[in-house]
Write a protein that holds these residues in place. Structure first.
Motif, PDB file in Angstrom:
ATOM      1  N   CYS A 246      43.801  70.071 -96.441  1.00 56.06           N
ATOM      2  CA  CYS A 246      43.119  68.307 -96.453  1.00 56.06           C
ATOM      3  C   CYS A 246      41.893  68.820 -94.895  1.00 56.06           C
ATOM      4  O   CYS A 246      42.355  68.799 -93.917  1.00 56.06           O
ATOM      5  N   ASP A 247      40.887  68.257 -94.981  1.00 60.79           N
ATOM      6  CA  ASP A 247      39.655  68.867 -94.728  1.00 60.79           C
ATOM      7  C   ASP A 247      38.901  67.378 -95.141  1.00 60.79           C
ATOM      8  O   ASP A 247      37.890  66.770 -95.495  1.00 60.79           O
ATOM      9  N   PRO A 248      38.657  66.357 -94.055  1.00 60.89           N
ATOM     10  CA  PRO A 248      38.024  64.652 -94.818  1.00 60.89           C
ATOM     11  C   PRO A 248      36.644  65.681 -93.963  1.00 60.89           C
ATOM     12  O   PRO A 248      35.809  64.162 -94.618  1.00 60.89           O
ATOM     13  N   GLN A 249      35.892  66.421 -93.847  1.00 59.31           N
ATOM     14  CA  GLN A 249      34.432  66.826 -94.041  1.00 59.31           C
ATOM     15  C   GLN A 249      34.774  66.659 -95.573  1.00 59.31           C
ATOM     16  O   GLN A 249      33.089  66.866 -95.860  1.00 59.31           O
TER      17      GLN A 249
ATOM     18  N   TYR B 242      45.026  60.715 -93.537  1.00 60.47           N
ATOM     19  CA  TYR B 242      43.964  60.237 -93.062  1.00 60.47           C
ATOM     20  C   TYR B 242      44.190  58.696 -92.602  1.00 60.47           C
ATOM     21  O   TYR B 242      43.673  58.979 -91.215  1.00 60.47           O
ATOM     22  N   ILE B 243      45.067  58.088 -93.311  1.00 61.77           N
ATOM     23  CA  ILE B 243      45.128  56.570 -93.223  1.00 61.77           C
ATOM     24  C   ILE B 243      46.315  56.343 -92.023  1.00 61.77           C
ATOM     25  O   ILE B 243      45.733  55.507 -91.061  1.00 61.77           O
TER      26      ILE B 243
ATOM     27  N   LEU C  99      40.416  58.392 -88.540  1.00 62.10           N
ATOM     28  CA  LEU C  99      40.412  58.176 -89.296  1.00 62.10           C
ATOM     29  C   LEU C  99      40.689  56.960 -90.554  1.00 62.10           C
ATOM     30  O   LEU C  99      39.826  56.681 -91.429  1.00 62.10           O
ATOM     31  N   LYS C 100      41.280  56.086 -89.877  1.00 60.33           N
ATOM     32  CA  LYS C 100      41.974  54.935 -90.690  1.00 60.33           C
ATOM     33  C   LYS C 100      41.084  54.079 -90.855  1.00 60.33           C
ATOM     34  O   LYS C 100      40.918  53.514 -91.984  1.00 60.33           O
TER      35      LYS C 100
ATOM     36  N   VAL D   5      39.551  55.330 -93.936  1.00 61.41           N
ATOM     37  CA  VAL D   5      39.994  54.565 -95.379  1.00 61.41           C
ATOM     38  C   VAL D   5      40.324  54.431 -95.702  1.00 61.41           C
ATOM     39  O   VAL D   5      40.859  53.507 -97.356  1.00 61.41           O
ATOM     40  N   ASP D   6      41.346  53.155 -94.986  1.00 57.80           N
ATOM     41  CA  ASP D   6      41.909  52.098 -95.217  1.00 57.80           C
ATOM     42  C   ASP D   6      40.628  50.354 -95.169  1.00 57.80           C
ATOM     43  O   ASP D   6      40.681  49.763 -93.623  1.00 57.80           O
ATOM     44  N   ASN D   7      39.908  50.710 -95.941  1.00 57.41           N
ATOM     45  CA  ASN D   7      39.303  49.550 -96.247  1.00 57.41           C
ATOM     46  C   ASN D   7      39.004  49.251 -98.062  1.00 57.41           C
ATOM     47  O   ASN D   7      38.369  50.030 -98.116  1.00 57.41           O
ATOM     48  N   PRO D   8      38.101  48.288 -97.697  1.00 61.03           N
ATOM     49  CA  PRO D   8      37.883  47.475 -99.348  1.00 61.03           C
ATOM     50  C   PRO D   8      36.405  48.387 -99.935  1.00 61.03           C
ATOM     51  O   PRO D   8      36.840  48.638-100.818  1.00 61.03           O
ATOM     52  N   ASN D   9      35.951  49.567 -98.973  1.00 61.79           N
ATOM     53  CA  ASN D   9      35.020  49.551 -99.612  1.00 61.79           C
ATOM     54  C   ASN D   9      35.284  51.315-100.114  1.00 61.79           C
ATOM     55  O   ASN D   9      35.137  51.857-101.162  1.00 61.79           O
ATOM     56  N   THR D  10      36.441  52.066 -99.452  1.00 60.76           N
ATOM     57  CA  THR D  10      37.155  52.424-100.006  1.00 60.76           C
ATOM     58  C   THR D  10      37.341  53.029-101.205  1.00 60.76           C
ATOM     59  O   THR D  10      37.879  53.766-102.442  1.00 60.76           O
ATOM     60  N   LYS D  11      38.401  51.363-101.173  1.00 59.30           N
ATOM     61  CA  LYS D  11      39.340  50.606-102.202  1.00 59.30           C
ATOM     62  C   LYS D  11      38.710  51.033-103.559  1.00 59.30           C
ATOM     63  O   LYS D  11      38.764  51.463-104.533  1.00 59.30           O
ATOM     64  N   ARG D  12      37.516  50.124-103.667  1.00 59.49           N
ATOM     65  CA  ARG D  12      36.579  50.209-104.426  1.00 59.49           C
ATOM     66  C   ARG D  12      36.072  51.571-104.650  1.00 59.49           C
ATOM     67  O   ARG D  12      36.017  51.542-106.360  1.00 59.49           O
TER      68      ARG D  12
END
Length: 93
Positions: free
Chosen positions: A28-31, A64-65, A70-71, A74-81
């Motif tokens: 788990c590394d957001p980078q 991440y959420i 980081l939320k 990760v928790d936005n429309p572009n990420t879901k797209r």
């Protein structure tokens, strides 16, 4: 004999627990999601590298959420797209 078996079992269980936690922390590394930045900031399609990394990081997305730093990434429309385009199921945390 029973005491030695119990101690050996406890040591083995501890080793598995420690190995699992170390492995999860290393994974788990957001980078690792850096290849997705251009798709996140523009309407363009995500790259193959982005989709690959997103799939690798899939077990980490709920973490991440839950992370306030980081939320919003990760928790936005572009990420879901991006997840939809990459065919990576968006998590329900």
């Amino acid at each position: 004999m029973k005491r030695v078996s119990f101690v050996a079992l406890c040591v083995a269980a501890l080793a598995v627990l420690l190995f699992t936690r170390v492995t999860e922390a290393a994974i788990c590394d957001p980078q690792q999601l850096r290849p997705c930045i251009s798709a996140l900031t523009s309407p363009g399609a995500p790259s193959i590298a982005c989709c690959s990394k997103l799939n690798e990081q899939r077990p980490c997305l709920c973490g991440y959420i839950r992370n306030p730093a980081l939320k919003h990434f990760v928790d936005n429309p572009n990420t879901k797209r991006i997840a939809s385009t990459c065919r990576v199921p968006y998590p329900r945390c």
